[in-house]
Design a protein around this motif. Structure first.
Motif, PDB file in Angstrom:
ATOM      1  N   UNK A   1       0.798  -1.233   0.000  1.00  0.00           N
ATOM      2  CA  UNK A   1       0.000   0.000   0.000  1.00  0.00           C
ATOM      3  C   UNK A   1       0.823   1.271   0.000  1.00  0.00           C
ATOM      4  N   UNK A   2       2.021   1.196   0.568  1.00  0.00           N
ATOM      5  CA  UNK A   2       2.811   2.403   0.755  1.00  0.00           C
ATOM      6  C   UNK A   2       2.467   3.133   2.034  1.00  0.00           C
ATOM      7  N   UNK A   3       1.671   2.528   2.895  1.00  0.00           N
ATOM      8  CA  UNK A   3       1.327   3.129   4.189  1.00  0.00           C
ATOM      9  C   UNK A   3       2.408   2.811   5.202  1.00  0.00           C
ATOM     10  N   UNK A   4       2.645   3.691   6.172  1.00  0.00           N
ATOM     11  CA  UNK A   4       3.676   3.440   7.189  1.00  0.00           C
ATOM     12  C   UNK A   4       3.325   2.218   8.039  1.00  0.00           C
ATOM     13  N   UNK A   5       4.310   1.353   8.273  1.00  0.00           N
ATOM     14  CA  UNK A   5       4.080   0.156   9.075  1.00  0.00           C
ATOM     15  C   UNK A   5       3.661   0.520  10.501  1.00  0.00           C
ATOM     16  N   UNK A   6       4.295   1.523  11.076  1.00  0.00           N
ATOM     17  CA  UNK A   6       3.956   1.911  12.452  1.00  0.00           C
ATOM     18  C   UNK A   6       2.488   2.320  12.552  1.00  0.00           C
ATOM     19  N   UNK A   7       2.017   3.003  11.540  1.00  0.00           N
ATOM     20  CA  UNK A   7       0.613   3.424  11.532  1.00  0.00           C
ATOM     21  C   UNK A   7      -0.320   2.210  11.479  1.00  0.00           C
ATOM     22  N   UNK A   8       0.014   1.260  10.624  1.00  0.00           N
ATOM     23  CA  UNK A   8      -0.815   0.054  10.511  1.00  0.00           C
ATOM     24  C   UNK A   8      -0.837  -0.719  11.821  1.00  0.00           C
ATOM     25  N   UNK A   9       0.316  -0.914  12.428  1.00  0.00           N
ATOM     26  CA  UNK A   9       0.382  -1.673  13.679  1.00  0.00           C
ATOM     27  C   UNK A   9      -0.365  -0.962  14.796  1.00  0.00           C
ATOM     28  N   UNK A  10      -0.344   0.368  14.758  1.00  0.00           N
ATOM     29  CA  UNK A  10      -1.022   1.137  15.802  1.00  0.00           C
ATOM     30  C   UNK A  10      -2.538   1.073  15.668  1.00  0.00           C
ATOM     31  N   UNK A  11      -3.051   1.220  14.431  1.00  0.00           N
ATOM     32  CA  UNK A  11      -4.499   1.276  14.266  1.00  0.00           C
ATOM     33  C   UNK A  11      -5.137  -0.107  14.152  1.00  0.00           C
ATOM     34  N   UNK A  12      -4.337  -1.120  13.806  1.00  0.00           N
ATOM     35  CA  UNK A  12      -4.910  -2.455  13.654  1.00  0.00           C
ATOM     36  C   UNK A  12      -4.817  -3.246  14.960  1.00  0.00           C
TER      37      UNK A  12
END
Length: 542
Positions: A442-453
């Motif tokens: 996706x090109x989304x930041x990994x930290x963001x994904x781990x935080x919101x998921x």
């Protein structure tokens, strides 16, 4: 045509006042008594039954019965607020009914109540013994001696409905008359939309339900506190565990927890406080089930590590409800909790009132089709049927009321991780992936994904997988959606977050949507590319 005017006739003790009061309590009717109208006509004061009978008879002779119609028209002229039926309790001679029909035409409905003489006498004596004033005659025979009273049974010959109140209890009389007045609606209009998950929950149903909530008059939530629906209001999240997700953004809508709901008192108190709900806006069905502390303890010890249960006690409480009188501890329902008293009202009544006005209803399901107790991968399921049919059953809504069924799916399905120390799993997934892979694609930041998921209820990290086309077909078969809602479209490509129109989405997103439409056999009508309301692309043509 205006609101209906119900005129009631019948002998003393037939149940006229009971019917009138029932229409006031259940349907919000405006009641006027012929006694009140007569006293107003006479200039006030009070009087016993005999003197009022004589005064009424004199007025009938003088006006040809028109005085009742004139008084009713004046009441209607002064009536303020939303329209509501008017109940005239009661008319006594044919000329009064005829004058009302001439004055108000088809708005007038005439119901005549009766009962055998012996039953009328017994009721009169019971009522007389409870009277706090001397307005009644000394005996039933004296009351019936009045000429007009003796002739009142003749009104049955031209009434629209005649009911024997010895044969029918007061509730049955009320239902029949309310239906005659059309207070439950004149037909089965499709006024209900259902929003359900198509995967394993956490599809983003809360944000979608919140987005469409202002379109509805009543918001209904089913399920229990094991499901958290996160709503981003100005990008600040609030998680609903029991109340409908649109409670805060649709202040005009009534909020309902149905008879199939499973309640945590602690969570419910907090959400009522947070949302500033008052009786008259929030309605809790008396049959809703209460979770006990022992239910939570049981699930923490036996289910959390085995199948990654949220351990909120919903399944254990439901199992006790099924056991009925054999349950330990004994089952408590909402009607058994004193503090909930001001909010209690049967869901059926709230919905019937809404249908009668042509109001729209949104039923918000929880979890997803892949977690259905009956249709999911048992035992890796929840404790209820999560399909549209199951949600309707919990709310007490007939399938024939449904207009739209919205099936919510996300681009990459998720399931919860098992807690530390658990030897089990939350269940199978097809093509399991890592969040690192989702970030790469996706090109989304990994930290963001781990935080919101992380899960809304237990704050556990989620598992993620490829889109399961077989599960989509199964969910479509179980729910027969009219519309599909596709969420997390930004997980296909980060650039989709900036899309404000459908054509601005990436070609991959367009192909993905085409595939969903083909497999679900329903259009993708709403898409979300992020957590803000501006990230919702609404393609509905409703």
């Amino acid at each position: 045509m205006g609101e209906r005017v119900l005129v009631i006739s019948g002998p003393i003790g037939a149940g006229k006042s009971t019917l009138a009061q029932g229409l006031v309590s259940r349907h919000g009717a405006h009641r006027v008594s012929s006694r009140e109208l007569l006293l107003a006509r006479l200039g006030g004061g009070s009087g016993d039954r005999r003197s009022l009978q004589e005064a009424g008879a004199a007025l009938d002779r003088e006006t040809g019965g028109r005085w009742v119609a004139d008084s009713v028209k004046e009441v209607l002229r002064r009536q303020e607020g939303p329209p509501r039926p008017l109940v005239v309790d009661s008319v006594r001679v044919a000329s009064q009914v005829e004058a009302l029909r001439r004055a108000l035409g088809s708005r007038v409905i005439h119901v005549h109540l009766s009962a055998p003489e012996q039953e009328l006498a017994a009721r009169y004596e019971r009522r007389r013994s409870r009277a706090v004033s001397d307005t009644e005659c000394s005996s039933f025979e004296e009351a019936r001696a009045d000429t007009t009273e003796r002739g009142v049974e003749a009104l049955a010959d031209f009434a629209d409905l005649v009911l024997n109140t010895q044969r029918y209890p007061s509730e049955a009389v009320l239902v029949q008359v309310a239906c005659l007045l059309g207070l439950f609606g004149r037909d089965v209009e499709r006024l209900v939309d259902v929003l359900v998950g198509g995967q394993y929950g956490s599809e983003g149903k809360g944000q979608i339900a919140s987005y469409i909530a202002p379109e509805y008059d009543v918001l209904v939530r089913v399920g229990g506190p094991n499901a958290g629906h996160r709503v981003y209001e100005d990008l600040v999240p609030y998680t609903f565990h029991l109340l409908p997700s649109g409670t805060r953004v649709a202040p005009q809508a009534r909020v309902v927890l149905g008879p199939g709901a499973t309640l945590s008192l602690t969570a419910l108190r907090q959400e009522i406080t947070d949302c500033r709900l008052e009786p008259g806006r929030l309605f809790i069905d008396p049959q809703a089930l209460l979770i006990e502390p022992s239910d939570v303890t049981f699930e923490e010890e036996s289910l959390r590590k085995q199948i990654a249960s949220t351990a909120r006690g919903v399944g254990a409480a439901t199992a006790r409800k099924v056991l009925r009188t054999a349950a330990q501890p004994a089952v408590r329902l909402a009607k058994d909790v004193e503090e909930l008293g001001p909010f209690l009202r049967p869901t059926r009544e709230v919905l019937e009132d809404t249908y009668a006005r042509g109001g729209r209803v949104l039923v918000e399901g929880t979890q997803g089709a892949g977690l259905s107790l009956h249709h999911g991968d048992y035992p890796y399921v929840t404790s209820r049927d999560t399909t549209a049919s199951g949600c309707l059953a919990e709310a007490g809504i007939a399938p024939g009321r449904v207009r739209k069924t919205l099936l919510v799916c996300r681009t990459y399905p998720i399931r919860v991780q098992n807690p530390d120390g658990g030897s089990g799993t939350s269940g199978p997934m097809v093509g399991e992936l890592s969040w690192e892979e989702i970030a790469r694609r996706s090109g989304l930041p990994l930290d963001e994904l781990l935080s919101q998921e992380r899960t809304s209820t237990t704050n556990r990290q989620r598992r993620v997988s490829e889109f399961d086309w077989v599960l989509l077909r199964k969910a479509a078969s179980l729910n027969a959606p009219t519309d599909v809602v596709l969420t997390f479209v930004d997980y296909l490509a980060a650039s989709n977050r900036s899309a404000r129109r459908f054509e601005q989405l990436t070609p991959e997103a367009h192909r993905f949507i085409e595939g969903i439409t083909r497999v679900a056999q329903a259009p993708v009508s709403i898409l979300s590319t992020g957590f803000g309301f501006r990230n919702i692309l609404d393609r509905r043509a409703w």
